[in-house]
Structures are given as C-alpha cells and as structure tokens.
Write an enzyme that holds these catalytic residues in place. Structure first.
Site, PDB file in Angstrom:
ATOM      1  N   GLU A  59       0.883  -1.175   0.000  1.00  0.00           N
ATOM      2  CA  GLU A  59       0.000   0.000   0.000  1.00  0.00           C
ATOM      3  C   GLU A  59       0.914   1.216   0.000  1.00  0.00           C
ATOM      4  OE1 GLU A  59      -3.262   0.065  -0.203  1.00  0.00           O
ATOM      5  OE2 GLU A  59      -3.685  -2.059   0.021  1.00  0.00           O
ATOM      6  N   CYS A  87      -2.430   9.475   2.210  1.00  0.00           N
ATOM      7  CA  CYS A  87      -1.938   8.907   0.943  1.00  0.00           C
ATOM      8  C   CYS A  87      -2.881   9.170  -0.225  1.00  0.00           C
ATOM      9  CB  CYS A  87      -1.702   7.415   1.097  1.00  0.00           C
ATOM     10  SG  CYS A  87      -3.159   6.526   1.644  1.00  0.00           S
TER      11      CYS A  87
HETATM   12  P1  NAD Z   1       8.086   4.664   5.137  1.00  0.00           P
HETATM   13  O1  NAD Z   1       8.126   3.822   3.921  1.00  0.00           O
HETATM   14  O2  NAD Z   1       9.236   5.530   5.430  1.00  0.00           O
HETATM   15  O3  NAD Z   1       7.879   3.755   6.442  1.00  0.00           O
HETATM   16  C1  NAD Z   1       6.825   2.848   6.579  1.00  0.00           C
HETATM   17  C2  NAD Z   1       7.238   1.715   7.485  1.00  0.00           C
HETATM   18  O4  NAD Z   1       8.314   1.026   6.862  1.00  0.00           O
HETATM   19  C3  NAD Z   1       7.734   2.160   8.855  1.00  0.00           C
HETATM   20  O5  NAD Z   1       7.202   1.300   9.833  1.00  0.00           O
HETATM   21  C4  NAD Z   1       9.234   1.993   8.747  1.00  0.00           C
HETATM   22  O6  NAD Z   1       9.858   1.682   9.970  1.00  0.00           O
HETATM   23  C5  NAD Z   1       9.356   0.832   7.789  1.00  0.00           C
HETATM   24  N1  NAD Z   1      10.648   0.770   7.092  1.00  0.00           N
HETATM   25  C6  NAD Z   1      11.545   1.763   6.897  1.00  0.00           C
HETATM   26  N2  NAD Z   1      12.614   1.296   6.228  1.00  0.00           N
HETATM   27  C7  NAD Z   1      12.392  -0.002   5.978  1.00  0.00           C
HETATM   28  C8  NAD Z   1      13.127  -1.040   5.328  1.00  0.00           C
HETATM   29  N3  NAD Z   1      14.317  -0.812   4.787  1.00  0.00           N
HETATM   30  N4  NAD Z   1      12.573  -2.265   5.234  1.00  0.00           N
HETATM   31  C9  NAD Z   1      11.354  -2.510   5.761  1.00  0.00           C
HETATM   32  N5  NAD Z   1      10.611  -1.575   6.392  1.00  0.00           N
HETATM   33  C10 NAD Z   1      11.133  -0.359   6.515  1.00  0.00           C
HETATM   34  O7  NAD Z   1       6.722   5.498   5.045  1.00  0.00           O
HETATM   35  P2  NAD Z   1       6.165   6.576   6.060  1.00  0.00           P
HETATM   36  O8  NAD Z   1       6.990   7.808   5.947  1.00  0.00           O
HETATM   37  O9  NAD Z   1       5.964   5.971   7.409  1.00  0.00           O
HETATM   38  O10 NAD Z   1       4.713   6.834   5.454  1.00  0.00           O
HETATM   39  C11 NAD Z   1       4.481   7.730   4.427  1.00  0.00           C
HETATM   40  C12 NAD Z   1       4.313   7.008   3.107  1.00  0.00           C
HETATM   41  O11 NAD Z   1       3.356   5.985   3.208  1.00  0.00           O
HETATM   42  C13 NAD Z   1       3.771   7.942   2.031  1.00  0.00           C
HETATM   43  O12 NAD Z   1       4.436   7.692   0.820  1.00  0.00           O
HETATM   44  C14 NAD Z   1       2.310   7.549   1.918  1.00  0.00           C
HETATM   45  O13 NAD Z   1       1.718   7.835   0.679  1.00  0.00           O
HETATM   46  C15 NAD Z   1       2.374   6.085   2.183  1.00  0.00           C
HETATM   47  N6  NAD Z   1       1.094   5.606   2.676  1.00  0.00           N
HETATM   48  C16 NAD Z   1       0.345   4.781   1.880  1.00  0.00           C
HETATM   49  C17 NAD Z   1      -0.898   4.351   2.318  1.00  0.00           C
HETATM   50  C18 NAD Z   1      -1.769   3.461   1.489  1.00  0.00           C
HETATM   51  O14 NAD Z   1      -2.743   2.947   2.022  1.00  0.00           O
HETATM   52  N7  NAD Z   1      -1.490   3.249   0.222  1.00  0.00           N
HETATM   53  C19 NAD Z   1      -1.361   4.769   3.567  1.00  0.00           C
HETATM   54  C20 NAD Z   1      -0.572   5.596   4.327  1.00  0.00           C
HETATM   55  C21 NAD Z   1       0.653   6.009   3.881  1.00  0.00           C
END
Ligand code: NAD
Length: 459
Positions: free
Chosen positions: A211, A245
C-alpha cells in the site's frame, strides 16, 4: 536483536502449527475482545494521536477509530460465511465429482505500518488477517511513538504473543524482520521502502501487499459548483495536514474558473481553520522536524497565493496554496504529503491528459464536474488505485470498495471482505467416488476424442 526476533517468530510459527487459529469461534472471541479493548482505551488512543499528529478528538474518531470499529463489525458479521467451505459445480471431464473451495490462512504474516494514520493502518489489516486465521507480527512506525505504544498495550492484552505480537523499532528492525521467511507480508508506506520489501519477499516467493503513495491529480472542469468543490477539496487535502496517501496532491483547473475557485478555497480554509490555524484545535501538526524541513524546502521560491507560514519547532505548517505554471517545479516531482496545494490551470483538456499520464499510476484520481457521464468516462480511461467524481478521499469509507494501488502506487487490495481475501488462500479440491471410473481420459483414445468433441458441443 536477530536472536530475539527469531525467538518471537519461532513462537508464532509454533502457534500457527498448533492449529489454534483455525478455530473460527476463537477468532470471533478475540475480535470481540479487541473491540472491547479499543473501546476501553478510546481516550488514550485519541491522546496518543493528538501527541503524534495533533489530531483533534473528532478527526481521530472519524478517520481512525470509527473506521476500525466498522472493520471489526463487518468481520464479525460475515466471518462464518467467509470461512465456510463452498461447493462449486464440477467439470464434465471429472464426472462424477464434488468440488470445493476453502479459505485457508497463509500462516505467519508480517505487517509494517506508517505514521500518518498510525492506528487505523495498523489495526485494519490485522483484523482481516486474524479473521482469516493468520498470526500477525506488527512493526508500527517509529515516528508515531505514542500511538505505537498504545497499539502494543492493546494488542498484548487481547492476544497471545504467538498469535499477535508488536515489535517496536525503526528501519533497521523492519529491515531485519523482512529477512525472515514469512507466509505473507503486508506493507504500508513509501514507494522506495516498498521496493526494498518486495525484493526481500521475492527471495522466498512470499506474497506481498504494498500500500504505497502517489501523486494524486484532482481535475476541476468549468461546470463544477465551486462552493461545494472547494469544501470537499479542502477537507480531503488539509485533514491530517495533507499527510494522507489519497489526498489530492495537486489541482488541474480550467482557467475559466481558476481564480473563482481559488477564492472559494481560501474562504473555505478560513471557515474551517480560522484566520490563524495555529490556534485551531481542528488543525493537525506535521509528524516531525525532518518532514517540516522537507515541506518548507518545497515552497521556497514558489508563487505562494495563500498561507506559507511555518513554525518548525511547533511542527505547524499553514495550509498553503501555490500557483504553478510549469511541471518543472520541485513541487511537481514527488508526492507532497503535506498541506501544500499546487494549482495548475488548463485551457485545453488535452493538456490535462498529458499531466495525468505523466503521474501514472496514482493511488487516487478525482474529477469535479456537473457532467457525470463525462466524469465516468474520464475515470474509466486511466489506471489508478481508487477515486471519485465530485469528492475526494471518501471512497476509503466504503468497505465494499476494495482499497489499494496499481503499478507505482502499490499492489493488492483490502478493506471489508477484501482484507479477509487478501489473507486467505482459496484452496480448491475435489472428491471422487471409487466405484465408478469413466474411461474417457485414459489412452488409447481411438474414438473417445470424437465423442468428447460432440459432448462439448452440446453443453
Ligand atoms: P516509510 O516507507 O518511510 O515507512 C513505513 C514503514 O516502513 C515504517 O514502519 C518503517 O519503519 C518501515 N521501514 C523503513 N525502512 C524499511 C526497510 N528498509 N525495510 C522494511 N521496512 C522499513 O513510510 P512513512 O513515511 O511511514 O509513510 C508515508 C508514506 O506511506 C507515504 O508515501 C504515503 O503515501 C504512504 N502511505 C500509503 C498508504 C496506502 O494505504 N497506500 C497509507 C498511508 C501512507
């Protein structure tokens, strides 16, 4: 850390192997307990969301808590039907046989969630995973720490660690977790991290739901009623300070109505958050200083037509409108994920098509128009995750509409029954008697093929 994680994961493997999660009444009982526990902690959840993101009581109830109650209600209402073995018609070649499909859990699932709707985006996938009989290891965001703590408190009270366990930590922990072998990974977050997760999952051919984010266009044609259009855009864009998002990322507006629409949006912003939104209880905050700095850098040198005030320390970023004349602006490179709304004018609708194709495939696409047929044709001609005619964001509120991205914006769908389906393997099998064995499929075929052809023609 690796050993601790291994112990936790091995415990979940043993738990799943013990077949405790296969008992549907056990799943029902736990989902009921989850609901009660959330109800009892409602105030604490709201406090945590306020500390993490400045969410008001009303906003956190509407966009985080109520959403989760609905998902639990739907799961409880339908779980028996969803998990029932289903008979399907058998095929002629197999006559006589009885054919079935049964929804089975994948097994041990890893969930990684982001900070922007930290409660809802952690609990909603979990509800479907538990309803389908999977174990869950949840790694919530390291940025929304207050909500991550309450998530752990609630889930550890309801579930055995073998069934559901929260592991706290940052990218290092999440990355290590992805190195283990899972039966399913459900990831919500950014495109870049999504790619890392998918790559790691590929090592074991683990199925993934991603997502992700996107740059969501919102088109307003000259027929749109400007007052209600402005109201719905302001709500979709500035709720949670644009950290949504599926918020409209930018507007593409017919130049004939552009200045009138901008006036309506300004009025609506003042009506909603007052002249000075920093004083409004209804206006949220940016998650952290790093994101504040990123957002501030985006508006440097841009044509600000409203807002633009920031207080880095207080993590306050005023709703900001920017006029854009060309797509080379840095605002038009990546997803903004904040309360900055770029507005682009168009004279010829062909230019709209070019812009939308440039940002393909977004997570959401919106169009405001009085001509509903035109709106339908428009939405049906582009690939995107989900969208709306004459509104923004609200498609998320219908559990019968599967939610998810396509291409760059992700893969997989959830909400309502879609979540249960995501976490279920639909296993088919058939059952035959031994007392009869029609010879049709066995060589030598001789005239059997002609017989088969005439049979197939008749059905
Ligand atoms: P992010 O990708 O930085 O982090 C998300 C999660 O991934 C966190 O729990 C983080 O600890 C983990 N993570 C970080 N590095 C990782 C790695 N190398 N391997 C595995 N996991 C890792 O995203 P964010 O800043 O927390 O959220 C914002 C983003 O999420 C935006 O791009 C937004 O559009 C997207 N988002 C999408 C949806 C959806 O339903 N499509 C919903 C909410 C947010």
């Amino acid at each position: 850390m690796d050993n601790t994680l291994k112990t936790i994961i091995d415990n979940q493997k043993d738990y799943f192997d013990s077949k405790k999660t296969i008992d549907v009444s056990f799943r029902i009982a736990l989902l009921k307990s989850l609901k009660i526990e959330i109800e009892q902690n409602e105030n604490e959840i709201q406090k945590a969301l306020n500390l993490d993101l400045g969410k008001s009581v009303g906003e956190s109830y509407l966009t985080e808590i109520a959403f989760v109650y609905t998902e639990i209600k739907i799961a409880l209402k339908n779980i028996k039907r969803w998990t029932k073995r289903r008979s399907v018609r058998s095929s002629l070649l197999n006559f006589p046989s009885s054919d079935y499909i049964i929804a089975e859990p994948y097994g041990n699932t890893l969930h990684i969630s982001p900070w922007n709707y930290p409660f809802q985006l952690s609990i909603a996938p979990l509800i479907g995973a538990v309803a389908a009989g999977n174990t869950v290891l949840l790694k919530p965001s390291e940025y929304s720490l207050n909500t991550s703590a309450i998530l752990e408190k609630i889930l550890s009270k309801v579930f055995d660690d073998g069934f559901v366990k929260v592991v706290q930590g940052g990218a290092d922990v999440a990355s290590k977790l992805c190195d283990f072998k899972w039966d399913y990974i459900f990831f919500t977050g950014s495109v870049n991290v999504g790619k890392i997760v998918a790559k790691k999952a590929a090592k074991y051919l683990t199925p993934v739901t991603l997502e992700l984010g996107g740059k969501n266009p919102c088109v307003i044609d000259e027929t749109a009623s400007l007052k209600v259009t402005a109201k719905r855009i302001v709500w979709g864009k500035f709720t949670n300070c644009g950290q949504t998002c599926i918020a409209p990322d930018f507007l593409i507006v017919d130049n004939k109505i552009k200045s009138n629409l901008i006036e309506e949006i300004k009025n609506q912003l003042v009506n909603t958050y007052g002249e000075n939104p920093i004083e409004s209880n209804e206006y949220g905050r940016i998650i952290n200083v790093k994101h504040m700095n990123y957002l501030s850098s985006l508006i440097e040198g841009e044509k600000i037509i409203f807002g633009g005030n920031v207080d880095i320390e207080k993590k306050y970023f005023q709703p900001t409108l920017i006029e854009i004349d060309n797509l080379n602006s840095k605002l038009m490179e990546d997803e903004i994920f904040g309360p900055i709304l770029p507005i682009i004018g168009y004279d010829d609708f062909k230019d709209v098509d070019k812009i939308i194709k440039k940002y393909s495939h977004p997570l959401a696409l919106y169009i405001f128009t009085k001509n509903i047929n035109f709106g339908r044709k428009f939405l049906e001609s582009y690939p995107f995750g989900g969208g709306a005619i004459n509104d923004t964001v609200v498609h998320v509120a219908n559990d019968r509409l599967p939610f998810g991205g396509i291409g760059q914006s992700g893969m997989g769908k959830y909400h309502g029954e879609s979540t249960f389906k995501t976490f279920s393997h639909y296993k088919p099998y058939l059952s035959k008697p031994l007392w009869i064995d029609p010879p049709l499929r066995y060589p030598p075929f001789k005239n059997k093929i002609n017989f088969l052809k005439s049979l197939l023609k008749r059905i």
